[in-house]
Design a protein around this motif. Structure first.
Motif, short mmCIF file in Angstrom:
data_model
loop_
_atom_site.label_atom_id
_atom_site.label_comp_id
_atom_site.label_asym_id
_atom_site.label_seq_id
_atom_site.Cartn_x
_atom_site.Cartn_y
_atom_site.Cartn_z
N MET A 296 -14.56 -23.32 -41.80
CA MET A 296 -14.15 -23.76 -43.13
C MET A 296 -12.65 -23.48 -43.32
N GLN A 297 -12.10 -24.19 -44.31
CA GLN A 297 -10.67 -24.00 -44.57
C GLN A 297 -10.49 -23.13 -45.83
N VAL A 298 -9.55 -22.20 -45.75
CA VAL A 298 -9.26 -21.37 -46.93
C VAL A 298 -7.76 -21.40 -47.21
N THR A 299 -7.44 -21.46 -48.50
CA THR A 299 -6.04 -21.41 -48.92
C THR A 299 -5.88 -20.31 -49.95
N MET A 300 -4.96 -19.41 -49.69
CA MET A 300 -4.70 -18.35 -50.68
C MET A 300 -3.23 -18.00 -50.69
N THR A 301 -2.81 -17.37 -51.76
CA THR A 301 -1.42 -16.91 -51.86
C THR A 301 -1.39 -15.43 -51.50
N VAL A 302 -0.54 -15.07 -50.56
CA VAL A 302 -0.40 -13.66 -50.20
C VAL A 302 1.07 -13.26 -50.38
N ASN A 303 1.29 -12.32 -51.24
CA ASN A 303 2.65 -11.85 -51.55
C ASN A 303 3.58 -13.01 -51.90
N GLY A 304 3.04 -13.98 -52.63
CA GLY A 304 3.85 -15.08 -53.12
C GLY A 304 3.90 -16.29 -52.20
N ASP A 305 3.45 -16.16 -50.95
CA ASP A 305 3.46 -17.30 -50.03
C ASP A 305 2.06 -17.87 -49.87
N GLU A 306 1.98 -19.19 -49.83
CA GLU A 306 0.68 -19.82 -49.69
C GLU A 306 0.33 -20.01 -48.22
N TYR A 307 -0.90 -19.67 -47.86
CA TYR A 307 -1.38 -19.83 -46.48
C TYR A 307 -2.66 -20.65 -46.48
N THR A 308 -2.77 -21.58 -45.55
CA THR A 308 -4.02 -22.31 -45.32
C THR A 308 -4.44 -22.08 -43.88
N ARG A 309 -5.68 -21.66 -43.69
CA ARG A 309 -6.15 -21.38 -42.33
C ARG A 309 -7.59 -21.83 -42.18
N GLU A 310 -7.96 -22.13 -40.95
CA GLU A 310 -9.35 -22.45 -40.61
C GLU A 310 -10.03 -21.12 -40.24
N ILE A 311 -11.11 -20.79 -40.92
CA ILE A 311 -11.76 -19.48 -40.66
C ILE A 311 -13.28 -19.65 -40.62
N GLU A 312 -13.93 -18.60 -40.14
CA GLU A 312 -15.39 -18.51 -40.25
C GLU A 312 -15.73 -17.95 -41.62
N GLY A 313 -16.85 -18.42 -42.18
CA GLY A 313 -17.25 -17.95 -43.51
C GLY A 313 -17.42 -16.44 -43.58
N ARG A 314 -17.79 -15.83 -42.45
CA ARG A 314 -18.09 -14.40 -42.47
C ARG A 314 -16.86 -13.51 -42.29
N LEU A 315 -15.68 -14.12 -42.13
CA LEU A 315 -14.47 -13.31 -41.91
C LEU A 315 -14.15 -12.49 -43.16
N LEU A 316 -13.92 -11.20 -42.97
CA LEU A 316 -13.58 -10.33 -44.09
C LEU A 316 -12.09 -10.43 -44.40
N LEU A 317 -11.76 -10.22 -45.68
CA LEU A 317 -10.36 -10.36 -46.10
C LEU A 317 -9.44 -9.44 -45.31
N VAL A 318 -9.89 -8.22 -45.03
CA VAL A 318 -9.02 -7.28 -44.30
C VAL A 318 -8.66 -7.83 -42.93
N HIS A 319 -9.62 -8.47 -42.25
CA HIS A 319 -9.35 -9.01 -40.93
C HIS A 319 -8.51 -10.29 -41.03
N PHE A 320 -8.71 -11.06 -42.09
CA PHE A 320 -7.86 -12.24 -42.30
C PHE A 320 -6.41 -11.81 -42.43
N LEU A 321 -6.15 -10.79 -43.24
CA LEU A 321 -4.78 -10.34 -43.45
C LEU A 321 -4.17 -9.80 -42.16
N ARG A 322 -4.94 -8.97 -41.46
CA ARG A 322 -4.40 -8.28 -40.28
C ARG A 322 -4.34 -9.20 -39.05
N ASP A 323 -5.45 -9.89 -38.78
CA ASP A 323 -5.57 -10.59 -37.50
C ASP A 323 -5.11 -12.05 -37.58
N VAL A 324 -5.29 -12.68 -38.74
CA VAL A 324 -4.89 -14.08 -38.87
C VAL A 324 -3.44 -14.18 -39.35
N LEU A 325 -3.10 -13.41 -40.37
CA LEU A 325 -1.73 -13.48 -40.91
C LEU A 325 -0.80 -12.43 -40.30
#
Lengths: 291, 158
Positions: free
Chosen positions: B1-30
């Protein structure tokens, strides 16, 4: 690393949309509100679903505390922090603030919800004990907007099991406000701050002309679900509140409950706590009713 | 699935698994590794970030749940080279030893000061009651928050 098993994520935009998704996806789907009970269970693979339906966008629709003349209505998406901070709620039902102060920690309370807590149906969960004490009823909505209202006893059918069907959701909790001088209180013994209860107790009393016209006690962590003890209500009705009454109620609580020995304590210790916490909360509830 | 969020003022769009936790998204994806990943059970609080202005434990939030929302992490505290007063407080008053709990402590304490600019010691301890410092440096952390509060209050009076 703890990660849930794979699932499809859906986001509901309204109660009807959520119910529509549940109707379509059936038993393979589960609603997630704050997620602070469900996600840990999914990480441990104690719970697995093909679909998770996020209902956090429903906070606008289901996040409210409405104080009416004879009743308080609380939306299922109302968060712990909102229950803790509501001065109106603390005035009429101080038991909520007592309980919220000892539920998890401030950050978790930003996410967790009343509805999620009740639907988790954990026998040691605090808000279930509060709602049991207060004789609350639960509004369950299903397809086509059909609503049914059930008592707490009916709502919790066993540990981690509720009366909510696969295509239904809990939308509101209704708590009757009794006439007369009322008071309520909650107390919990835990191994460390913010933990699950070893045992906890809630009490709610109504006084008229200095006598008890209604007294209810609810216990958590001493049986398959949170437990109301009607025998205490019957024993105290009509009497003047005092230490002898609290002692009697405590003794009934200790022998009526059904705790088991586990890492949190022995069954005997838990019975002792059921007795002591029943006395303490009744004492505080009566003091509050008198003031 | 695709997710779009703003992190520290910048917008990011990424393809992720539904089960991905926010902490891992921040650390491993961004690759925003300032947010730490600790107990995995929403007890320790080192993963605390803000979501729509409120501190949350990002090990118990799905990245998908943050879709469309504004996330702020410890990387978003400093203004360029200028540390946020809460960061400066931790520096001045030895609010960290090993540093593992620090990102969560900073985000929680920043949120506290925004809500309550002059907290008592009891209020600070209550605010961080969902965070664990295994170096047990709580006294220094409380002093650090007090320091930041007094700096900010002086700045307001001036």
């Amino acid at each position: 690393m703890q990660v849930p098993a794979p699932f499809e994520y859906e986001r509901a935009t309204s109660v009807d949309h959520a119910i529509g998704l549940l109707e379509r996806l059936g038993g393979t789907a589960r609603l997630v509100a704050g997620g602070h009970s469900l996600l840990p269970m999914m990480k441990l693979r104690l719970a697995n679903f093909e679909y998770l339906i996020d209902i956090n966008d429903l906070h606008g629709e289901l996040g409210y505390i409405r104080l009416g003349a004879g009743e308080v209505r609380i939306g299922a998406m109302t968060r712990h922090r909102e229950l803790l901070e509501s001065d109106g709620l603390a005035t009429v039902l101080p038991i909520f603030r007592d309980a919220e102060r000892v539920i998890a920690d401030p950050i978790v309370r930003n996410r967790g919800t009343l509805g999620g807590s009740l639907c988790q149906a954990d026998p040691s969960e605090d808000l279930s004990a509060v709602c049991t004490t207060l004789d609350a009823s639960c509004v369950i909505r299903g397809p086509g907007g059909a609503e049914r209202v059930v008592s707490m006893e009916e709502f919790h059918v066993g540990p981690y099991e509720t009366a909510v069907a696969e295509n239904e959701m809990l939308t509101e909790v209704r708590i009757p406000l009794k006439a007369g001088r009322t008071g309520s209180a909650y107390a919990k013994v835990e191994r460390r701050a913010g933990d699950w209860a070893v045992v906890s107790a809630g009490s709610a009393v109504v006084l008229e002309d200095g006598r008890i016209v209604d007294a209810r006690v609810g216990l958590a962590a001493v049986g398959p679900n949170t437990t109301g003890i009607p025998e205490i209500s019957a024993a105290l009705r009509g009497h003047e509140p005092g230490e002898d009454m609290y002692e009697l109620a405590g003794a009934i609580a200790a022998r009526s409950c059904d705790p088991s020995t586990d890492s949190r304590g022995s069954a005997d210790y838990k019975r002792h706590l059921a007795d002591e916490l029943t006395r303490r909360t009744l004492r505080t509830a009566v003091e509050r009713a008198r003031s | 699935m695709q997710v779009t969020m703003t992190v520290n003022g910048d917008e990011y769009t990424r393809e992720i698994e539904g089960r991905l936790l926010l902490v891992h998204f921040l650390r491993d994806v961004l690759s925003l590794t300032g947010t730490h990943w600790g107990c995995d059970t929403s007890n320790c609080g080192t993963c605390v970030v803000w979501m729509d202005g409120e501190p949350v434990k990002s090990c118990t939030v799905l990245a998908a749940m943050a879709g469309g929302r504004e996330v702020r992490t410890v990387e978003g505290l400093a203004n360029g080279a200028e540390l946020d007063p809460i960061q400066e407080g931790f520096r001045q008053c030895h609010g960290l030893q090993c540093g593992f709990c620090t990102p969560g402590m900073l985000m929680t304490c920043r949120a506290l000061l925004d809500k309550n600019p002059d907290p008592s010691e009891a209020e600070i301890r209550e605010a961080i009651s969902g965070q664990i410092c295994r170096c047990t440096g709580y006294a220094s952390i409380v002093r650090s928050v007090k320091w930041a509060a007094s700096q900010e209050n002086q700045a307001v009076t001036k």
